[in-house]
Design a protein around this motif. Sequence first.
Motif, PDB file in Angstrom:
ATOM      1  N   LEU A  68       0.844  -1.190   0.000  1.00 39.93           N
ATOM      2  CA  LEU A  68       0.000   0.000   0.000  1.00 39.93           C
ATOM      3  C   LEU A  68       0.877   1.236   0.000  1.00 39.93           C
ATOM      4  CD1 LEU A  68      -2.416  -1.115   2.864  1.00 39.93           C
ATOM      5  CD2 LEU A  68      -2.669  -1.531   0.426  1.00 39.93           C
ATOM      6  N   GLN A  69       0.355   2.306  -0.509  1.00 33.41           N
ATOM      7  CA  GLN A  69       1.042   3.600  -0.558  1.00 33.41           C
ATOM      8  C   GLN A  69       2.461   3.468  -1.113  1.00 33.41           C
ATOM      9  OE1 GLN A  69       0.726   5.806   3.099  1.00 33.41           O
ATOM     10  NE2 GLN A  69      -1.411   6.282   2.701  1.00 33.41           N
ATOM     11  N   SER A  70       2.527   2.953  -2.324  1.00 32.27           N
ATOM     12  CA  SER A  70       3.798   2.814  -3.061  1.00 32.27           C
ATOM     13  C   SER A  70       4.853   2.029  -2.281  1.00 32.27           C
ATOM     14  CB  SER A  70       4.346   4.191  -3.438  1.00 32.27           C
ATOM     15  OG  SER A  70       3.420   4.892  -4.232  1.00 32.27           O
ATOM     16  N   GLY A  71       4.408   0.988  -1.582  1.00 27.71           N
ATOM     17  CA  GLY A  71       5.332   0.114  -0.872  1.00 27.71           C
ATOM     18  C   GLY A  71       5.647   0.515   0.554  1.00 27.71           C
ATOM     19  N   LYS A  72       5.034   1.578   1.043  1.00 28.26           N
ATOM     20  CA  LYS A  72       5.296   2.016   2.418  1.00 28.26           C
ATOM     21  C   LYS A  72       4.810   0.978   3.427  1.00 28.26           C
ATOM     22  CE  LYS A  72       4.681   5.817   5.645  1.00 28.26           C
ATOM     23  NZ  LYS A  72       4.143   7.157   5.874  1.00 28.26           N
ATOM     24  N   TYR A  73       3.682   0.326   3.142  1.00 26.88           N
ATOM     25  CA  TYR A  73       3.117  -0.689   4.027  1.00 26.88           C
ATOM     26  C   TYR A  73       2.912  -1.974   3.235  1.00 26.88           C
ATOM     27  CZ  TYR A  73       2.000   3.390   6.858  1.00 26.88           C
ATOM     28  OH  TYR A  73       2.082   4.556   7.574  1.00 26.88           O
ATOM     29  N   THR A  74       3.139  -3.117   3.897  1.00 28.72           N
ATOM     30  CA  THR A  74       2.904  -4.414   3.291  1.00 28.72           C
ATOM     31  C   THR A  74       1.969  -5.208   4.191  1.00 28.72           C
ATOM     32  OG1 THR A  74       5.110  -4.397   2.312  1.00 28.72           O
ATOM     33  CG2 THR A  74       3.986  -6.531   2.417  1.00 28.72           C
ATOM     34  N   ILE A  75       0.904  -5.741   3.607  1.00 23.54           N
ATOM     35  CA  ILE A  75      -0.059  -6.535   4.370  1.00 23.54           C
ATOM     36  C   ILE A  75       0.592  -7.848   4.782  1.00 23.54           C
ATOM     37  CG2 ILE A  75      -2.291  -7.735   4.277  1.00 23.54           C
ATOM     38  CD1 ILE A  75      -2.497  -4.644   4.342  1.00 23.54           C
ATOM     39  N   GLN A  76       0.534  -8.133   6.084  1.00 24.62           N
ATOM     40  CA  GLN A  76       1.105  -9.364   6.627  1.00 24.62           C
ATOM     41  C   GLN A  76       0.031 -10.442   6.808  1.00 24.62           C
ATOM     42  OE1 GLN A  76       4.670  -9.561   7.406  1.00 24.62           O
ATOM     43  NE2 GLN A  76       4.366  -7.825   6.035  1.00 24.62           N
ATOM     44  N   ARG A 111       3.154  -4.171   7.911  1.00 21.56           N
ATOM     45  CA  ARG A 111       4.499  -3.772   8.320  1.00 21.56           C
ATOM     46  C   ARG A 111       4.958  -2.659   7.395  1.00 21.56           C
ATOM     47  NH1 ARG A 111       9.143  -8.228   8.750  1.00 21.56           N
ATOM     48  NH2 ARG A 111      10.215  -7.105   7.121  1.00 21.56           N
ATOM     49  N   ASP A 112       5.567  -1.643   7.985  1.00 23.68           N
ATOM     50  CA  ASP A 112       6.064  -0.558   7.136  1.00 23.68           C
ATOM     51  C   ASP A 112       7.461  -0.894   6.635  1.00 23.68           C
ATOM     52  OD1 ASP A 112       7.866   0.117   9.174  1.00 23.68           O
ATOM     53  OD2 ASP A 112       6.989   2.074   9.577  1.00 23.68           O
ATOM     54  N   ASN A 113       7.998  -0.043   5.782  1.00 21.79           N
ATOM     55  CA  ASN A 113       9.296  -0.334   5.181  1.00 21.79           C
ATOM     56  C   ASN A 113      10.465  -0.112   6.144  1.00 21.79           C
ATOM     57  OD1 ASN A 113       9.145   2.437   5.119  1.00 21.79           O
ATOM     58  ND2 ASN A 113       9.028   2.592   2.898  1.00 21.79           N
ATOM     59  N   HIS A 114      10.158   0.202   7.418  1.00 20.87           N
ATOM     60  CA  HIS A 114      11.177   0.288   8.465  1.00 20.87           C
ATOM     61  C   HIS A 114      11.077  -0.891   9.433  1.00 20.87           C
ATOM     62  CE1 HIS A 114      12.271   4.305   7.157  1.00 20.87           C
ATOM     63  NE2 HIS A 114      11.001   4.651   7.206  1.00 20.87           N
ATOM     64  N   GLY A 115      10.187  -1.848   9.125  1.00 24.18           N
ATOM     65  CA  GLY A 115      10.025  -3.037   9.952  1.00 24.18           C
ATOM     66  C   GLY A 115       9.067  -2.896  11.122  1.00 24.18           C
ATOM     67  N   ARG A 116       8.407  -1.759  11.238  1.00 26.97           N
ATOM     68  CA  ARG A 116       7.444  -1.548  12.329  1.00 26.97           C
ATOM     69  C   ARG A 116       6.090  -2.121  11.928  1.00 26.97           C
ATOM     70  NH1 ARG A 116       8.752   4.743  12.635  1.00 26.97           N
ATOM     71  NH2 ARG A 116       8.216   4.336  10.487  1.00 26.97           N
ATOM     72  N   TYR A 117       5.371  -2.637  12.925  1.00 25.72           N
ATOM     73  CA  TYR A 117       4.060  -3.227  12.671  1.00 25.72           C
ATOM     74  C   TYR A 117       2.946  -2.238  12.985  1.00 25.72           C
ATOM     75  CZ  TYR A 117       6.188  -7.737  11.919  1.00 25.72           C
ATOM     76  OH  TYR A 117       6.929  -8.767  11.403  1.00 25.72           O
TER      77      TYR A 117
END
Length: 83
Positions: free
Chosen positions: A9-17, A32-38
């Motif tokens: 989502l949002q150009s890869g900023k968030y990934t559905i786990q 999870r965001d692209n910094h590894g935060r959930y």
Amino acid sequence: MAWVLGQQLQSGKYTIQEELSEGGFGITYLARDNHGRYFVIKTLNDKVQRRPDFAKFQQDFLNEAIKLAKCSHPHIVNIQCIC
């Protein structure tokens, strides 16, 4: 349009786990965001999105999120709108 595992989502900023739950109006996902935060992301479900009065549901959903975002209490989760 339910999201699927690995969808970005949002150009890869968030990934559905995973999908955490689905209720009468919404679906809740772990992302999870692209910094590894959930994060937990909630969106309106497909059934609501197909309703002729969807715009009202969408506005009510957004208004609720905005009100909750203003709350600060240990028993209320922090809200961030990523609209």
